[in-house]
Write an enzyme that holds these catalytic residues in place. Sequence first.
Site, PDB file in Angstrom:
ATOM      1  N   GLY A   1       0.790  -1.229   0.000  1.00 53.98           N
ATOM      2  CA  GLY A   1       0.000   0.000   0.000  1.00 53.98           C
ATOM      3  C   GLY A   1       0.820   1.275   0.000  1.00 53.98           C
ATOM      4  O   GLY A   1       1.996   1.286  -0.370  1.00 53.98           O
TER       5      GLY A   1
ATOM      6  N   GLY B   1       1.202  23.302   3.094  1.00 53.41           N
ATOM      7  CA  GLY B   1       0.757  22.454   4.195  1.00 53.41           C
ATOM      8  C   GLY B   1       1.940  22.034   5.047  1.00 53.41           C
ATOM      9  O   GLY B   1       2.824  21.326   4.560  1.00 53.41           O
TER      10      GLY B   1
ATOM     11  N   HIS C   1      23.533   4.934  30.791  1.00 53.82           N
ATOM     12  CA  HIS C   1      24.355   6.139  30.614  1.00 53.82           C
ATOM     13  C   HIS C   1      25.601   5.801  29.802  1.00 53.82           C
ATOM     14  O   HIS C   1      26.240   4.800  30.073  1.00 53.82           O
ATOM     15  CB  HIS C   1      24.783   6.688  31.975  1.00 53.82           C
ATOM     16  CG  HIS C   1      25.723   7.850  31.860  1.00 53.82           C
ATOM     17  ND1 HIS C   1      25.290   9.117  31.548  1.00 53.82           N
ATOM     18  CD2 HIS C   1      27.079   7.919  31.962  1.00 53.82           C
ATOM     19  CE1 HIS C   1      26.342   9.929  31.478  1.00 53.82           C
ATOM     20  NE2 HIS C   1      27.437   9.221  31.718  1.00 53.82           N
TER      21      HIS C   1
ATOM     22  N   GLY D   1      -3.109  16.960   3.517  1.00 56.98           N
ATOM     23  CA  GLY D   1      -3.931  15.898   4.087  1.00 56.98           C
ATOM     24  C   GLY D   1      -4.269  14.819   3.074  1.00 56.98           C
ATOM     25  O   GLY D   1      -3.928  14.937   1.891  1.00 56.98           O
TER      26      GLY D   1
HETATM   27  P1  NAI Z   1      -1.880  16.802   7.792  1.00 60.57           P
HETATM   28  O1  NAI Z   1      -3.329  16.834   8.008  1.00 60.57           O
HETATM   29  O2  NAI Z   1      -0.978  16.254   8.835  1.00 60.57           O
HETATM   30  O3  NAI Z   1      -1.357  18.285   7.514  1.00 60.57           O
HETATM   31  C1  NAI Z   1      -1.872  19.068   6.475  1.00 60.57           C
HETATM   32  C2  NAI Z   1      -1.532  20.507   6.762  1.00 60.57           C
HETATM   33  O4  NAI Z   1      -1.911  21.269   5.635  1.00 60.57           O
HETATM   34  C3  NAI Z   1      -2.264  21.068   7.962  1.00 60.57           C
HETATM   35  O5  NAI Z   1      -1.326  21.725   8.789  1.00 60.57           O
HETATM   36  C4  NAI Z   1      -3.258  22.033   7.330  1.00 60.57           C
HETATM   37  O6  NAI Z   1      -3.528  23.127   8.152  1.00 60.57           O
HETATM   38  C5  NAI Z   1      -2.533  22.458   6.072  1.00 60.57           C
HETATM   39  N1  NAI Z   1      -3.386  22.923   4.989  1.00 60.57           N
HETATM   40  C6  NAI Z   1      -4.538  22.377   4.556  1.00 60.57           C
HETATM   41  N2  NAI Z   1      -5.022  23.064   3.498  1.00 60.57           N
HETATM   42  C7  NAI Z   1      -4.119  24.049   3.245  1.00 60.57           C
HETATM   43  C8  NAI Z   1      -4.023  25.073   2.273  1.00 60.57           C
HETATM   44  N3  NAI Z   1      -4.952  25.215   1.344  1.00 60.57           N
HETATM   45  N4  NAI Z   1      -2.962  25.918   2.317  1.00 60.57           N
HETATM   46  C9  NAI Z   1      -2.014  25.773   3.273  1.00 60.57           C
HETATM   47  N5  NAI Z   1      -2.054  24.827   4.203  1.00 60.57           N
HETATM   48  C10 NAI Z   1      -3.084  23.965   4.196  1.00 60.57           C
HETATM   49  O7  NAI Z   1      -1.679  16.074   6.382  1.00 60.57           O
HETATM   50  P2  NAI Z   1      -0.382  15.528   5.662  1.00 60.57           P
HETATM   51  O8  NAI Z   1       0.855  16.134   6.212  1.00 60.57           O
HETATM   52  O9  NAI Z   1      -0.663  15.683   4.213  1.00 60.57           O
HETATM   53  O10 NAI Z   1      -0.409  14.002   6.055  1.00 60.57           O
HETATM   54  C11 NAI Z   1      -1.542  13.190   5.732  1.00 60.57           C
HETATM   55  C12 NAI Z   1      -1.778  12.152   6.780  1.00 60.57           C
HETATM   56  O11 NAI Z   1      -0.726  11.220   6.802  1.00 60.57           O
HETATM   57  C13 NAI Z   1      -1.868  12.762   8.168  1.00 60.57           C
HETATM   58  O12 NAI Z   1      -2.894  12.152   8.891  1.00 60.57           O
HETATM   59  C14 NAI Z   1      -0.551  12.439   8.786  1.00 60.57           C
HETATM   60  O13 NAI Z   1      -0.601  12.325  10.178  1.00 60.57           O
HETATM   61  C15 NAI Z   1      -0.191  11.133   8.110  1.00 60.57           C
HETATM   62  N6  NAI Z   1       1.249  11.007   8.025  1.00 60.57           N
HETATM   63  C16 NAI Z   1       1.960  10.730   9.133  1.00 60.57           C
HETATM   64  C17 NAI Z   1       3.326  10.664   9.073  1.00 60.57           C
HETATM   65  C18 NAI Z   1       4.078  10.371  10.272  1.00 60.57           C
HETATM   66  O14 NAI Z   1       3.494  10.183  11.319  1.00 60.57           O
HETATM   67  N7  NAI Z   1       5.398  10.306  10.202  1.00 60.57           N
HETATM   68  C19 NAI Z   1       4.052  10.885   7.846  1.00 60.57           C
HETATM   69  C20 NAI Z   1       3.220  11.210   6.767  1.00 60.57           C
HETATM   70  C21 NAI Z   1       1.871  11.259   6.871  1.00 60.57           C
END
Ligand code: NAI
Length: 475
Positions: free
Chosen positions: A49, A189, A455, A277
């Site tokens: 996936g 974002g 440590h 997102g």
């Molecule tokens: P996210 O939801 O974490 O962050 C998206 C960001 O984009 C938010 O801060 C939001 O305020 C901003 N945003 C939304 N529309 C916007 C706009 N038009 N202009 C400017 N900013 C805008 O989503 P992300 O980073 O794409 O990740 C997707 C999913 O995958 C999330 O649920 C994330 O937690 C997960 N993920 C987790 C990872 C990890 O834990 N290492 C790594 C990659 C993804």
Amino acid sequence: MDQGNGNESGAHHYDVVVIGGGPGGYASALYGASAGLRIALVERDKVGGTCLHRGCIPAKELLESAAVYRTVNHAKEFGILAEPPAVDWGVTVDRKQRVVDQMFTGLSSLLKSRKVDVFDGWGTLGPNHQVQVSGADGRSTIISGDAVILAPGSLPRTIPGFEPDGRVVFTSDEFLELRSIPATAVVIGGGAIGCEFASTLADMGTQVTILEALPKILPGCDADVTGIVERSFKKKGITIRTGVAVTGHQPRPEGGTTVSFGDGEQIAVDAVVVSVGRRPATAGVIAAGVNVGIDERGFIVADPTCRTAEPGVWAVGDAIATPQLAHVGYAEGMVAIKDILGESPIGIDYSRVPWAIYCQPEVAFAGYSESAAIEAGYEVVTSKHRYLGNGRAVILGQTDGMVKVIAEKTADGRAGRILGVHMVGPWVTEQLGQGYLAVNWEATVDEVAAFIQPHPSLSELFGETMLAMTGRSLH
Ligand code: NAI
């Protein structure tokens, strides 16, 4: 898997049919098979996936390449004389692919050894737990299960006017395939994906600007953690603009594009990464008339044991409205299988799952941030300790970061039950384990502070932070 000749109703019946072979789906299949269930797994692309092919694994491999670049760049400080590093992005991307391929081969073999039947094709859940598998060759097979688990995953969200073209505008899907590194980039974002890409690119020499709509990047993180990431990012040369909306972009004849944002501001860049997102990938997965329940944002509605509204149908992973994390998908797969086995599993406490963001400096946390704990009505005691005084971090030359513990205030004003552990700094994704256990075991500060840390180690900082909350301390 041989798809048979034409439509065959009831030709393949299983204990469980899983639609989607990402972390949620393959965990369901592997765990179910290890419990003796006969499992069919339907996958339209490759098992593994998003996580394996377009997410966690390739993105972290690129972050590791960035770490090697940083290490070589600073080798002189350690008395190691090396040529100033240069990036051969083609080699970097090839290595990333070899890692992905190796993991893919391993997963495929594991599924085979557990006797999971993998069906190649698009799975659609119809009535009576029947799943139509439509192969790329136009043939279709009907398989059925006593139970069905839906794990179709998610797709990157885009913004109108910023549709990915694979040349200038990218989501994570296309960006991970890029064969050369851009000199300049805008990341739209500043969430987990945005910060991971910004960090990789900046470390490799790209001039990066993050445009974030909310008042701060990494909105789900504790404010003190975000502050440290912001400062570290600025040191790397990343420009962070928060509270700004992008309004459009105009490709330039000489290449790249000009992005408009905020109050008429513009920035010319070679690449735009859209990381705003991910949305559930449920289109075409559920036939009309099968009422699993879909919410207003398109997520499949699932109860705490991942049951949907359709009897005998469960849903796990990114397509349900829970944290979109591979390890949460694994956990949900196991909950669904236990429920199918009649073991009355306890649902996941989503407020206390481990989070790990692999930008540099890394971020990892479990449980309430300070503001979330206060919002939830707790009186809190907090303690923060910096890596600056930690021997191992000083040796590494990586002292940006801290451990912050949020505990419930006891009646006599002391630090009691641990509500949250938030970390930022070197290797914190590998150090969160004991913080995660402390929060989920509902341990108290006194209990955890009594344990010994090795440590010199980075994890001493976790112990020191707990110890300080008892009212006495060492360093
Ligand atoms: P996210 O939801 O974490 O962050 C998206 C960001 O984009 C938010 O801060 C939001 O305020 C901003 N945003 C939304 N529309 C916007 C706009 N038009 N202009 C400017 N900013 C805008 O989503 P992300 O980073 O794409 O990740 C997707 C999913 O995958 C999330 O649920 C994330 O937690 C997960 N993920 C987790 C990872 C990890 O834990 N290492 C790594 C990659 C993804």
